[in-house]
Write a protein that holds these residues in place. Structure first.
Motif, mmCIF file in Angstrom:
data_model
loop_
_atom_site.group_PDB
_atom_site.id
_atom_site.type_symbol
_atom_site.label_atom_id
_atom_site.label_comp_id
_atom_site.label_asym_id
_atom_site.label_seq_id
_atom_site.Cartn_x
_atom_site.Cartn_y
_atom_site.Cartn_z
ATOM 1 N N LEU A 186 21.145 3.965 5.551
ATOM 2 C CA LEU A 186 21.148 2.967 4.481
ATOM 3 C C LEU A 186 20.505 3.532 3.217
ATOM 4 N N ASN A 187 19.402 4.210 3.384
ATOM 5 C CA ASN A 187 18.725 4.852 2.256
ATOM 6 C C ASN A 187 19.632 5.917 1.621
ATOM 7 N N LEU A 188 20.276 6.708 2.452
ATOM 8 C CA LEU A 188 21.174 7.751 1.967
ATOM 9 C C LEU A 188 22.353 7.156 1.200
ATOM 10 N N LEU A 189 22.964 6.111 1.757
ATOM 11 C CA LEU A 189 24.105 5.479 1.094
ATOM 12 C C LEU A 189 23.709 4.868 -0.247
ATOM 13 N N ASN A 190 22.548 4.237 -0.287
ATOM 14 C CA ASN A 190 22.087 3.642 -1.543
ATOM 15 C C ASN A 190 21.861 4.700 -2.623
ATOM 16 N N ARG A 191 21.378 5.855 -2.212
ATOM 17 C CA ARG A 191 21.175 6.939 -3.199
ATOM 18 C C ARG A 191 22.493 7.616 -3.555
ATOM 19 N N GLN A 192 23.297 7.884 -2.545
ATOM 20 C CA GLN A 192 24.532 8.638 -2.750
ATOM 21 C C GLN A 192 25.559 7.863 -3.582
ATOM 22 N N TYR A 193 25.635 6.554 -3.380
ATOM 23 C CA TYR A 193 26.646 5.751 -4.066
ATOM 24 C C TYR A 193 26.016 4.748 -5.036
ATOM 25 N N GLN A 194 24.921 5.117 -5.649
ATOM 26 C CA GLN A 194 24.235 4.195 -6.559
ATOM 27 C C GLN A 194 25.079 3.837 -7.777
ATOM 28 N N ASN A 195 26.003 4.688 -8.161
ATOM 29 C CA ASN A 195 26.851 4.418 -9.318
ATOM 30 C C ASN A 195 28.225 3.872 -8.944
ATOM 31 N N ASP A 196 28.474 3.690 -7.655
ATOM 32 C CA ASP A 196 29.771 3.187 -7.183
ATOM 33 C C ASP A 196 29.524 2.061 -6.194
ATOM 34 N N GLN A 197 29.351 0.860 -6.726
ATOM 35 C CA GLN A 197 28.957 -0.275 -5.906
ATOM 36 C C GLN A 197 29.993 -0.634 -4.848
ATOM 37 N N LEU A 198 31.278 -0.568 -5.167
ATOM 38 C CA LEU A 198 32.310 -0.910 -4.189
ATOM 39 C C LEU A 198 32.283 0.024 -2.983
ATOM 40 N N THR A 199 32.194 1.315 -3.256
ATOM 41 C CA THR A 199 32.145 2.283 -2.162
ATOM 42 C C THR A 199 30.862 2.098 -1.357
ATOM 43 N N ARG A 200 29.751 1.879 -2.052
ATOM 44 C CA ARG A 200 28.471 1.697 -1.370
ATOM 45 C C ARG A 200 28.528 0.489 -0.438
ATOM 46 N N LEU A 201 29.057 -0.625 -0.928
ATOM 47 C CA LEU A 201 29.152 -1.823 -0.096
ATOM 48 C C LEU A 201 30.082 -1.615 1.101
ATOM 49 N N ALA A 202 31.169 -0.886 0.894
ATOM 50 C CA ALA A 202 32.097 -0.601 1.991
ATOM 51 C C ALA A 202 31.419 0.276 3.051
ATOM 52 N N LYS A 203 30.695 1.288 2.606
ATOM 53 C CA LYS A 203 29.995 2.184 3.540
ATOM 54 C C LYS A 203 28.888 1.441 4.289
ATOM 55 N N ILE A 204 28.185 0.564 3.583
ATOM 56 C CA ILE A 204 27.128 -0.221 4.230
ATOM 57 C C ILE A 204 27.748 -1.165 5.264
ATOM 58 N N ALA A 205 28.903 -1.738 4.953
ATOM 59 C CA ALA A 205 29.592 -2.619 5.909
ATOM 60 C C ALA A 205 29.975 -1.833 7.169
ATOM 61 N N GLU A 206 30.435 -0.593 7.004
ATOM 62 C CA GLU A 206 30.760 0.257 8.154
ATOM 63 C C GLU A 206 29.516 0.529 8.991
ATOM 64 N N LEU A 207 28.421 0.844 8.304
ATOM 65 C CA LEU A 207 27.162 1.118 8.988
ATOM 66 C C LEU A 207 26.688 -0.113 9.768
ATOM 67 N N GLU A 208 26.771 -1.280 9.156
ATOM 68 C CA GLU A 208 26.345 -2.515 9.816
ATOM 69 C C GLU A 208 27.248 -2.842 11.003
ATOM 70 N N ALA A 209 28.539 -2.562 10.895
ATOM 71 C CA ALA A 209 29.461 -2.795 12.015
ATOM 72 C C ALA A 209 29.092 -1.890 13.192
ATOM 73 N N TYR A 210 28.787 -0.636 12.882
ATOM 74 C CA TYR A 210 28.359 0.296 13.935
ATOM 75 C C TYR A 210 27.054 -0.187 14.578
ATOM 76 N N TYR A 211 26.107 -0.628 13.752
ATOM 77 C CA TYR A 211 24.821 -1.110 14.245
ATOM 78 C C TYR A 211 25.022 -2.321 15.167
ATOM 79 N N GLU A 212 25.856 -3.242 14.746
ATOM 80 C CA GLU A 212 26.107 -4.427 15.558
ATOM 81 C C GLU A 212 26.784 -4.056 16.879
ATOM 82 N N GLN A 213 27.704 -3.110 16.841
ATOM 83 C CA GLN A 213 28.384 -2.652 18.058
ATOM 84 C C GLN A 213 27.362 -2.057 19.040
ATOM 85 N N GLU A 214 26.455 -1.252 18.534
ATOM 86 C CA GLU A 214 25.442 -0.655 19.397
ATOM 87 C C GLU A 214 24.468 -1.712 19.921
#
Length: 142
Positions: A83-111
């Motif tokens: 989450l920290n990495l995604l926020n730094r890596q995509y700080q200028n691209d909110q749509l991509t950042r939100l999509a990546k965070i959604a993927e991360l949260e889906a993985y977290y929920e699955q686990e």
């Protein structure tokens, strides 16, 4: 007067044996430290304290057993690090950042589904619901 001398090979063997026996307490001490911490100190990432605190809170709130705690600790560490990495890596691209965070949260929920009981999962989802929108935004009249 009798002087007892040892052959050189025997002296070398005794010296090596003495060094090995002297190192045993250090090895035991390091092993004890590893038992106290689930992740050895030399491997523990910088954000491990936040993941440990989060997992402890989850353990108290969800009544986790030890196995669940040990499974969730590295999962929470990975989640927070990513989450920290995604926020730094995509700080200028909110749509991509939100999509990546959604993927991360889906993985977290699955686990979490794999680790937690259905009751615990329900309790976790209730506490993780996003805060409701202010009244003027939630009714669509904005």
């Amino acid at each position: 007067m009798f002087v007892f001398t040892l052959p050189l090979a025997m002296k070398t063997t005794l010296t090596i044996l003495g060094l090995l026996l002297g190192a045993l307490p250090l090895t035991a001490q390091a092993q004890m430290a590893d038992r106290q911490n689930p992740v050895p100190a030399f491997v523990r990432p910088p954000g491990a304290a936040a993941a440990t605190e989060l997992t402890r809170e989850m353990a108290a709130r969800l009544q986790l057993n030890e196995y669940q705690y040990l499974q969730l600790l590295p999962l929470n560490q990975t989640r927070l690090t990513q989450l920290n990495l995604l926020n730094r890596q995509y700080q200028n691209d909110q749509l991509t950042r939100l999509a990546k965070i959604a993927e991360l949260e889906a993985y977290y929920e699955q686990e979490c589904r794999r680790i937690l009981t259905p009751t615990q999962l329900s309790q976790l989802q209730q506490t993780q619901q996003p805060a409701s929108l202010p009244d003027n935004e939630s009714n669509g009249l904005g």
